[in-house]
Design a protein around this motif. Structure first.
Motif, PDB file in Angstrom:
ATOM      1  N   SER A  14      44.050 -50.936  34.276  1.00 15.02           N
ATOM      2  CA  SER A  14      44.778 -51.336  33.075  1.00 15.02           C
ATOM      3  C   SER A  14      44.033 -52.353  32.228  1.00 15.02           C
ATOM      4  O   SER A  14      44.505 -52.711  31.150  1.00 15.02           O
ATOM      5  N   THR A  15      42.907 -52.830  32.688  1.00 10.94           N
ATOM      6  CA  THR A  15      42.059 -53.699  31.888  1.00 10.94           C
ATOM      7  C   THR A  15      40.879 -52.884  31.379  1.00 10.94           C
ATOM      8  O   THR A  15      40.586 -51.801  31.905  1.00 10.94           O
ATOM      9  N   ARG A  26      46.807 -50.885  38.231  1.00 13.60           N
ATOM     10  CA  ARG A  26      48.267 -50.792  38.217  1.00 13.60           C
ATOM     11  C   ARG A  26      48.730 -49.499  38.869  1.00 13.60           C
ATOM     12  O   ARG A  26      48.157 -48.429  38.632  1.00 13.60           O
ATOM     13  N   GLU A  88      50.595 -54.449  40.639  1.00 12.97           N
ATOM     14  CA  GLU A  88      49.382 -54.730  39.880  1.00 12.97           C
ATOM     15  C   GLU A  88      48.428 -55.505  40.773  1.00 12.97           C
ATOM     16  O   GLU A  88      48.760 -56.595  41.260  1.00 12.97           O
ATOM     17  N   PHE A 118      52.019 -44.769  31.694  1.00 15.28           N
ATOM     18  CA  PHE A 118      52.883 -45.892  32.083  1.00 15.28           C
ATOM     19  C   PHE A 118      53.937 -46.148  30.997  1.00 15.28           C
ATOM     20  O   PHE A 118      55.122 -46.311  31.283  1.00 15.28           O
ATOM     21  N   GLY A 473      46.027 -46.222  31.561  1.00 15.24           N
ATOM     22  CA  GLY A 473      46.353 -47.524  32.125  1.00 15.24           C
ATOM     23  C   GLY A 473      47.372 -48.282  31.304  1.00 15.24           C
ATOM     24  O   GLY A 473      47.800 -49.372  31.693  1.00 15.24           O
ATOM     25  N   LYS A 474      47.784 -47.693  30.140  1.00 15.54           N
ATOM     26  CA  LYS A 474      48.744 -48.360  29.267  1.00 15.54           C
ATOM     27  C   LYS A 474      50.091 -47.646  29.339  1.00 15.54           C
ATOM     28  O   LYS A 474      50.164 -46.469  29.568  1.00 15.54           O
TER      29      LYS A 474
END
Length: 474
Positions: A14-15, A26, A88, A118, A473-474
């Motif tokens: 997610s980064t 995540r 996370e 997500f 990841g978002k």
């Protein structure tokens, strides 16, 4: 706990990818906690409460190798972003470590998340409506104070609530019209036509206001392209460098130095401007390359959202400036600023006389073209130019953006246009005494258009189109 609609568990980074101090992986889904617990050194994770942090190591059960020391954040449904169990994992930001941890989670039963999945789960599980979900992407992409403020307001549900209030009031009348259709043979009216007309006038006014805000919202979200055009040696490259506060363009006393576009972005009072330095405009270019540059300048002006016509105050008359702006903008509805450069070489008397003569005439088909005088080479008058730029772009409309609803999404604007069209048809039907079935049909279409914005009415194709624009990841 609530029962979510997904049986599988997804995982993603997610980064942003690439080496860094930390990376966040995540997981979301019914097995998110058990999968993490199966490779985490703290075996009590499965019994831990939500909104807790746990320090430990991630170990590969197959080889017993420790992959990394991590901090695990645990969120139990429904008190999580997706309203599912969410974990996370904050690990070190090595590409190798991230790949190893992700691969381990996949072997333990998770599935790699699709783009935007997500946020899509958050929408489908009722944590967000569709407009709020899209605001997540806007918030991530925001790169100015204003775009951040507008996205955050939408994420908090201000826009959605306004639309729901409109729909709720229209639905009451729609239900009464549908009831009339059920009793069509008895020729009765349940929906007060006068009350409906008043409501339509109010709702149409709100929708029209939201549509008007889209022009401003588009500027806030995407920035505005401002082309700097004018004769050779007017100081276009010098002005670009002054606005950017760096030596971005080559400055020379030789006319025709700039042969192609030079552009860069700068934020002014929270608004993002993309300034474009162009080749100087003259009728007889020195060579073929310069001629191509002049042609491209004219094309770039036609693509701009704002024109800065820069001229040498010591060499041009107001009539010259007005004529060239007129020629350059013929057929265009383009905001223009006339910028007189090199005030350091002109006396105050010359400057005042020029301004008085310029303002005494109508330079273009527009009502007015503001005049700004400055000395770009000495960084004098830049504040006046920036103020004029903001006035041209936003007027007074941005003064209340902290509380106002601003439409920034093209999909929302199109849906509002559709709703406005059908609401106008309902009004026309009332004015002409059109039958109940036609009024009801147009009202249903208007309600559907408004419902598409928040996702109260949606299709799989629409959701796929929206969420595939998100990052994984978002």
């Amino acid at each position: 706990m609530v029962q979510t609609i997904f049986s599988d568990t997804i995982v993603a980074l997610s980064t942003p990818p690439g080496a860094g101090a930390l990376a966040v992986i995540r997981l979301s889904g019914p097995a998110a906690i058990s999968i993490t617990a199966s490779v985490f050194s703290r075996k009590s994770l499965a019994e831990a409460g939500g909104h807790t942090l746990h320090y430990g190591t991630i170990r590969d059960p197959a080889s017993s190798d420790i992959l990394d020391e991590v901090v695990v954040a645990l969120y139990r449904n429904p008190r999580s972003f997706t309203r599912e169990d969410v974990v996370e994992i904050s690990c070190h930001g090595s590409d190798y470590v991230v790949r190893q941890v992700l691969a381990l989670m996949l072997r333990q039963g998770a599935r790699l998340a699709e783009a935007g999945e997500f946020t899509k789960r958050a929408f489908l599980n009722g944590a967000l409506d569709l407009a709020q979900a899209e605001a997540v992407a806007d918030l991530i992409a925001s790169d100015s104070a204003l775009s951040h403020r507008v996205a955050l307001n939408q994420l908090r549900g201000g826009f959605s609530q306004e639309l729901r209030d409109l729909r709720a009031r229209l639905i009451k009348f729609a239900a009464l019209l549908e009831l009339e259709l059920d009793f069509g043979e008895e020729d009765v009216e349940f929906a007060d036509r006068t009350g409906l007309a008043r409501l339509l006038a109010e709702v149409r006014g709100v929708v029209a206001g939201l549509l008007r805000s889209f022009e401003l919202g588009n500027v806030i979200k995407n920035g505005i392209t401002a082309v700097i055009a004018g004769r050779p040696n007017a100081g276009k490259s010098t002005l670009l460098n002054a606005l950017l506060r760096e030596e971005r363009a080559i400055v020379s006393a030789i006319p025709g130095t700039t042969r192609d576009f030079i552009e860069d972005e700068v934020s002014i009072d929270g608004l993002r401007f993309r300034f474009v330095d162009t080749a100087g405009l003259r009728d007889n270019p020195a060579d073929e390359v310069e001629a191509i540059g002049v042609k491209r300048t004219r094309q770039r002006v036609r693509q701009a959202a704002l024109l800065l016509y820069l001229f040498d105050l010591t060499e041009m008359t107001p009539a010259d400036v007005q004529a060239e702006i007129q020629e350059l903008t013929t057929g265009l509805e383009l905001p223009v600023l006339a910028v007189g450069n090199k005030t350091d070489l002109a006396s105050p008397e010359i400057q005042n006389a020029f301004a008085a003569e310029f303002n005494a005439t109508i330079p273009t088909s527009q009502a007015t073209v503001p005049l700004v005088l400055l000395a770009a080479g000495r960084n004098q008058g830049l504040e006046d130019l920036q103020s004029a730029l903001l006035t041209q772009v936003r007027g007074s409309a941005l003064e209340n953006t902290a509380s106002a609803t601003i439409v920034t999404n093209v999909r929302h604007a199109r849906a509002l246009e559709t709703a406005a069209l059908h609401l106008a048809a309902v009004q026309a039907g009332l004015d002409t005494g059109r039958g109940t079935e036609l009024l009801a049909a147009d009202l249903r279409h208007a309600l559907a258009a408004l419902g598409e914005i928040t996702g109260d009415i949606s299709s799989e194709d629409l959701l796929t189109s929206i969420f595939t624009e998100f990052c994984i990841g978002k």
